[in-house]
Design an enzyme around this catalytic site. Structure first.
Site, PDB file in Angstrom:
ATOM      1  N   ASP A 175       0.713  -1.760  -0.501  1.00 29.20           N
ATOM      2  CA  ASP A 175       0.349  -0.307   0.185  1.00 29.20           C
ATOM      3  C   ASP A 175       1.126   1.569  -0.111  1.00 29.20           C
ATOM      4  O   ASP A 175       0.247   2.459   0.461  1.00 29.20           O
ATOM      5  CB  ASP A 175      -0.862  -0.466   1.444  1.00 29.20           C
ATOM      6  CG  ASP A 175      -0.227   0.104   3.087  1.00 29.20           C
ATOM      7  OD1 ASP A 175       0.872   0.284   2.699  1.00 29.20           O
ATOM      8  OD2 ASP A 175      -0.460  -0.092   3.580  1.00 29.20           O
ATOM      9  N   ASP A 253       6.299  -4.742  13.896  1.00 28.94           N
ATOM     10  CA  ASP A 253       7.619  -3.743  13.850  1.00 28.94           C
ATOM     11  C   ASP A 253       7.555  -2.708  15.801  1.00 28.94           C
ATOM     12  O   ASP A 253       8.569  -2.219  15.966  1.00 28.94           O
ATOM     13  CB  ASP A 253       6.378  -2.787  12.864  1.00 28.94           C
ATOM     14  CG  ASP A 253       5.167  -3.178  13.395  1.00 28.94           C
ATOM     15  OD1 ASP A 253       4.525  -3.517  14.251  1.00 28.94           O
ATOM     16  OD2 ASP A 253       4.269  -1.679  12.953  1.00 28.94           O
TER      17      ASP A 253
END
Length: 409
Positions: A175, A253
């Site tokens: 994205d 993350d």
């Protein structure tokens, strides 16, 4: 009888900032910070900035960048809109040999697979073979998607480094679209990771990259950051070999942002982002997108980074210069900066000493106020740097700062 008028948002903000600054002033008296301010005043202009750190002219340097091969790993799943990402990567790619694009697809989504395959030999399409459900704790049932993402990242990065044998890679998600100088940026900063062991990634992202928060003409400005930004990032095989054996089951993350993974290392980031996300829908349910991410400014003015000397970003050069920039800047009140009541100079410092005052001031300035393992987004040595009405603002801890507190999260 008429009801009293409710205070508006600006009044509430002013009250929050006033209370925060009163608390800061009291702490300042207790810790003797006024002496430090006096000692460090006037340092800002005593030493020139390292070459290219702000506005200096680019310096040509010798480089072996033309021989460096850096694959781009696109992590994909079930978004046919991956076409927008791939079109962007292919549009600006200077060389297919130097920047092979490898799309790793999870999910087995047939429509997305058809889109990826439509690019033929321009890219390489690989598919994650394990599409099974991931066992998760009962309380994490709704986070199944994050477990699958972490499993996919592990598999895909193993393909890049252990199967294909590449020595480095740029990781993007399906994205993201990229800036015209996306490849130039990574090609020029690649050597920094080899040279400086205190760096562990180069990111194309600035979490506070809204137009109002970045220097409009600062396309060549690069920073060090203790916060792992992601969203288009370069790593070396050596880092993957370090992280892979302990790779987490989910939330990778946030995991890499923990002190035991970061080990005091930093990333390079740009003033103006070289990636922008268009993916509102995903496992995060559009978190931050409508309020923040869709306003990120993507750089459109290409910079010839490979013709510049970026050695100023090495820790031994950067840290002394950075300290002088921050603590040589005049200390002012956040309220005065917000109201435009600060005369002179283009650089100011606003200090915080507690988590709550940091968050209050960050919100007032419109920068992201969340912290991961005690580190604020874009922070370096505790300092969050951004612009406000054309003025550089350092939202900074006191000079005697003792390091990040993981409980600030």
């Amino acid at each position: 009888m008429s009801r009293p008028k409710a205070p508006d948002a600006s009044d509430l903000t002013a009250n929050v900032i006033r209370l925060a600054e009163e608390a800061e002033a009291e702490l300042e008296k207790q810790k003797g910070l006024l002496q430090q301010i006096h000692h460090y005043s006037g340092l800002l202009n005593r030493r020139p900035a390292p070459q290219n750190a702000a506005h200096g002219p680019p310096t040509p340097v010798a480089s072996d960048s033309q021989s460096t091969i850096i694959p781009v790993l696109v992590v994909a799943c079930d978004r046919p809109s991956v076409r927008k990402c791939l079109d962007s990567l292919l549009k600006y790619r200077p060389s297919a040999e130097q920047f092979p694009i490898i799309v790793s697809q999870d999910c087995g989504h047939s429509e997305t697979a058809r889109v990826i395959d439509s690019y033929g030999d321009a890219i390489t399409h690989i598919s994650q073979p394990d599409l099974s459900e991931v066992p998760v704790p009962p309380e994490h049932r709704k986070f199944q998607g994050y477990y699958k993402i972490s499993r996919h990242y592990r598999w895909a990065l193993n393909q890049i480094f252990r199967v294909m044998g590449y020595k480095s890679a740029i990781v993007v998600e399906d994205d993201l679209e990229v800036a015209p100088d996306f490849y130039e940026y990574f090609l020029s900063t690649h050597y920094l990771l080899r040279k400086d062991p205190t760096l562990w990634c180069v990111s194309a992202w600035n979490d506070n990259g809204k137009e109002a928060l970045v220097e409009a003409k600062g396309t060549s400005i690069l920073h060090r950051s203790d916060f792992f930004p992601g969203l288009g990032w370069l790593l070396l095989r050596e880092l993957w070999e370090e992280l892979e054996p302990k790779w987490p089951a989910a939330f990778w993350d946030d995991w890499v942002r923990r002190p035991e993974q970061r080990l005091g290392r930093a990333c390079v980031r740009p003033e103006l982002p070289r990636t922008r996300t268009f993916g509102r829908k995903g496992v995060s349910q559009g978190q931050f997108f409508d309020q923040h991410l869709k306003f990120i400014k993507l750089n459109q003015d290409p910079v010839a980074f490979t013709k510049m000397d970026l050695s100023y970003l090495l820790k031994e050069s950067y840290d002394p210069w950075f300290a002088e920039q921050v603590y040589g800047a005049p200390k002012v009140r956040a309220e005065d900066v917000l109201k435009g009541n600060v005369p002179g100079g283009r650089t100011v410092r606003v200090e915080y000493t507690t988590r709550d005052t940091f968050k209050a001031m960050a919100r007032a300035f419109g920068v992201m106020d969340d912290l991961k393992s005690g580190v604020a987004r874009v922070a370096y040595l505790g300092v969050v740097s951004f612009t406000h009405r054309g003025r550089r603002v350092f939202l900074a801890p006191p000079q005697n700062w003792g390091g990040y507190d993981p409980s600030w999260t």
